[in-house]
Write a protein that holds these residues in place. Structure first.
Motif, PDB file in Angstrom:
ATOM      1  N   UNK A   1      10.327  -4.147  -7.794  1.00 40.52           N
ATOM      2  CA  UNK A   1      10.437  -5.663  -7.196  1.00 40.52           C
ATOM      3  C   UNK A   1       9.665  -5.922  -5.904  1.00 40.52           C
ATOM      4  N   UNK A   2       8.800  -6.939  -5.812  1.00 38.45           N
ATOM      5  CA  UNK A   2       8.083  -7.162  -4.691  1.00 38.45           C
ATOM      6  C   UNK A   2       6.778  -6.598  -4.424  1.00 38.45           C
ATOM      7  N   UNK A   3       6.118  -5.234  -5.046  1.00 33.56           N
ATOM      8  CA  UNK A   3       5.259  -4.582  -4.648  1.00 33.56           C
ATOM      9  C   UNK A   3       3.813  -5.221  -5.245  1.00 33.56           C
ATOM     10  N   UNK A   4       4.073  -5.859  -6.284  1.00 34.22           N
ATOM     11  CA  UNK A   4       2.773  -6.387  -6.971  1.00 34.22           C
ATOM     12  C   UNK A   4       2.361  -7.361  -6.094  1.00 34.22           C
ATOM     13  N   UNK A   5       2.973  -8.338  -5.128  1.00 35.29           N
ATOM     14  CA  UNK A   5       2.295  -9.189  -4.297  1.00 35.29           C
ATOM     15  C   UNK A   5       2.029  -8.339  -2.718  1.00 35.29           C
ATOM     16  N   UNK A   6       2.987  -7.575  -2.441  1.00 37.59           N
ATOM     17  CA  UNK A   6       2.592  -6.758  -1.283  1.00 37.59           C
ATOM     18  C   UNK A   6       1.432  -5.884  -1.522  1.00 37.59           C
ATOM     19  N   UNK A   7       1.081  -5.384  -2.409  1.00 39.03           N
ATOM     20  CA  UNK A   7      -0.135  -4.384  -2.723  1.00 39.03           C
ATOM     21  C   UNK A   7      -1.309  -5.227  -3.157  1.00 39.03           C
ATOM     22  N   UNK A   8      -1.425  -6.374  -3.412  1.00 42.09           N
ATOM     23  CA  UNK A   8      -2.278  -7.103  -3.916  1.00 42.09           C
ATOM     24  C   UNK A   8      -3.732  -6.831  -2.886  1.00 42.09           C
ATOM     25  N   UNK A   9      -4.691  -6.589  -3.324  1.00 41.37           N
ATOM     26  CA  UNK A   9      -5.852  -6.453  -2.445  1.00 41.37           C
ATOM     27  C   UNK A   9      -6.648  -7.623  -2.381  1.00 41.37           C
ATOM     28  N   UNK A  10      -6.826  -7.816  -1.053  1.00 42.85           N
ATOM     29  CA  UNK A  10      -7.355  -9.217  -0.664  1.00 42.85           C
ATOM     30  C   UNK A  10      -8.608  -8.790  -0.136  1.00 42.85           C
ATOM     31  N   UNK A  11      -9.226  -7.723   0.135  1.00 44.21           N
ATOM     32  CA  UNK A  11     -10.501  -7.373   0.708  1.00 44.21           C
ATOM     33  C   UNK A  11     -10.905  -5.848   0.572  1.00 44.21           C
ATOM     34  N   UNK A  12     -12.012  -5.414   0.391  1.00 44.92           N
ATOM     35  CA  UNK A  12     -12.364  -4.025   0.434  1.00 44.92           C
ATOM     36  C   UNK A  12     -13.500  -3.967   1.137  1.00 44.92           C
ATOM     37  N   UNK A  13     -13.670  -2.963   1.866  1.00 44.47           N
ATOM     38  CA  UNK A  13     -14.132  -2.622   3.285  1.00 44.47           C
ATOM     39  C   UNK A  13     -14.771  -1.131   3.143  1.00 44.47           C
ATOM     40  N   UNK A  14     -16.000  -0.680   3.059  1.00 48.66           N
ATOM     41  CA  UNK A  14     -16.437   0.439   3.411  1.00 48.66           C
ATOM     42  C   UNK A  14     -16.170   1.039   4.734  1.00 48.66           C
ATOM     43  N   UNK A  15     -15.615   2.216   4.928  1.00 45.25           N
ATOM     44  CA  UNK A  15     -15.410   2.725   6.279  1.00 45.25           C
ATOM     45  C   UNK A  15     -15.727   4.365   6.165  1.00 45.25           C
ATOM     46  N   UNK A  16     -15.987   4.760   7.307  1.00 42.23           N
ATOM     47  CA  UNK A  16     -16.365   6.198   7.461  1.00 42.23           C
ATOM     48  C   UNK A  16     -14.987   6.853   7.997  1.00 42.23           C
ATOM     49  N   UNK A  17     -14.472   7.933   7.404  1.00 39.64           N
ATOM     50  CA  UNK A  17     -13.424   8.584   8.236  1.00 39.64           C
ATOM     51  C   UNK A  17     -14.061   9.944   8.828  1.00 39.64           C
ATOM     52  N   UNK A  18     -12.984  10.457   9.744  1.00 40.59           N
ATOM     53  CA  UNK A  18     -13.466  11.569  10.464  1.00 40.59           C
ATOM     54  C   UNK A  18     -12.392  12.695  10.073  1.00 40.59           C
ATOM     55  N   UNK A  19     -12.569  13.946  10.204  1.00 45.08           N
ATOM     56  CA  UNK A  19     -11.631  14.989   9.896  1.00 45.08           C
ATOM     57  C   UNK A  19     -10.984  15.031  11.351  1.00 45.08           C
ATOM     58  N   UNK A  20      -9.747  15.318  11.370  1.00 39.26           N
ATOM     59  CA  UNK A  20      -8.973  15.563  12.514  1.00 39.26           C
ATOM     60  C   UNK A  20      -9.540  16.846  13.259  1.00 39.26           C
ATOM     61  N   UNK A  21     -10.064  17.751  12.738  1.00 41.69           N
ATOM     62  CA  UNK A  21     -10.756  18.928  13.281  1.00 41.69           C
ATOM     63  C   UNK A  21     -11.916  18.516  14.141  1.00 41.69           C
ATOM     64  N   UNK A  22     -12.475  17.381  13.826  1.00 42.87           N
ATOM     65  CA  UNK A  22     -13.707  17.102  14.324  1.00 42.87           C
ATOM     66  C   UNK A  22     -13.629  16.070  15.456  1.00 42.87           C
ATOM     67  N   UNK A  23     -12.466  15.674  15.557  1.00 42.99           N
ATOM     68  CA  UNK A  23     -12.353  14.467  16.770  1.00 42.99           C
ATOM     69  C   UNK A  23     -12.125  15.242  17.922  1.00 42.99           C
ATOM     70  N   UNK A  24     -13.063  15.092  18.956  1.00 42.94           N
ATOM     71  CA  UNK A  24     -13.302  15.745  20.092  1.00 42.94           C
ATOM     72  C   UNK A  24     -12.068  15.162  21.120  1.00 42.94           C
ATOM     73  N   UNK A  25     -11.715  13.857  20.906  1.00 48.46           N
ATOM     74  CA  UNK A  25     -10.934  13.348  21.739  1.00 48.46           C
ATOM     75  C   UNK A  25      -9.363  13.740  21.816  1.00 48.46           C
TER      76      UNK A  25
END
Length: 292
Positions: A109-133
């Protein structure tokens, strides 16, 4: 960040364990859509600092607006270091690097609406081991809708210093190719963690049945849970002095796990790093506080 007198007054453990530094929490997916994070009390008492990650701009802006002096928030999306499609859902809490599985969503119940994709965006991810901060940290709290395993696999070096992981796990995958509880459990056990507690368990009604007029009220079907993993205290010889100290602090202040904190104090006493009666002093302080 130094530990203040007020922070010491808020903790029955600090003077017993004498950590080398304040506890460091890393929060991946820091948008507090489910209320205050589990470490909120520790942060408010000045006992820890937080480095948070939140790639959704609106949520990041709100975190920065509300943050205190011991909080830092970064816009990075953590993952495997590759470029992925971020599926921005109608409800921000359903936004994921994985595409929602429309067939699965329709089962609840409810998830079909909550999970409806309204936009797709290309993003770059970082590995936690590579985050100097991010320097040495003690508690990893993570909720990123299925991509948790990516972060664990890409953060093995830094996670080797951590003593606890608070992660969302899924029993029924709501996204395509989403890792589930067994996958996460195998990875974290392989990194030296064992399950400690269910911080929350989410059950959900199978559509279209509604119990008591509330479409959220469930009977038995498991959907997700927040599971707390801790460094395997059954092998204290593999833990550093600082790990034992930080695990004691996290166990007590974040999860009210008196027995685990006592165990860590006992190990520190055996190493000559805490007074011999430190565990019983800890219990005595707690008993006194409960009587007032």
């Amino acid at each position: 960040m130094t530990v203040t007198a007020s922070a010491r007054a808020a903790s029955p453990l600090l003077d017993l364990v004498r950590p080398a530094r304040p506890t460091h929490v890393v929060d991946v997916g820091a948008n507090p859509i489910d209320g205050d994070p589990p470490y909120r009390g520790m942060l408010a008492a000045g006992l820890c600092r937080v480095t948070g990650f939140e790639p959704q701009p609106d949520a990041l802006d709100e975190l920065k607006r509300r943050k205190g002096p011991h909080e830092t928030y970064l816009p990075d999306a953590l993952g495997d270091g590759g470029t992925h499609t971020l599926h921005v859902a109608a409800t921000s809490g359903m936004t994921s690097l994985f595409r929602p599985d429309t067939n699965r969503l329709g089962l609840f119940n409810g998830f079909s609406e909550w999970g409806r994709v309204r936009e797709e965006v290309q993003i770059s991810t970082r590995r936690l081991d590579d985050v100097e901060e991010v320097d040495a940290f003690d508690l990893l709290k993570i909720d990123i809708q299925g991509a948790e395993l990516m972060v664990f696999e890409g953060g093995r070096r830094k996670l080797a210093e951590a003593v606890a992981v608070h992660t969302e796990v899924s029993f029924v995958p709501l996204y395509e190719n989403q890792p589930v509880f067994g996958d996460v459990d195998q990875e974290l056990r392989g990194q030296g963690f064992i399950p400690h507690a269910f911080a929350a368990v989410k059950r959900w009604p199978i559509a279209p049945v509604v119990f008591g007029g509330d479409f959220r009220q469930a009977r038995h079907q498991l959907l997700e849970a927040d599971v707390v993993y801790v460094r395997d205290f059954g092998h204290p010889e593999s833990m550093t002095d600082e790990q034992l100290k930080q695990l004691a602090l996290v166990a007590h202040h974040v999860y009210d796990s008196t027995d685990l904190a006592y165990h860590c104090l006992s190990q520190l006493s055996l190493r000559g790093l805490a007074v011999p009666d430190a565990p019983n002093r800890f219990l005595a302080v707690l008993g006194s506080a409960n009587r007032t």
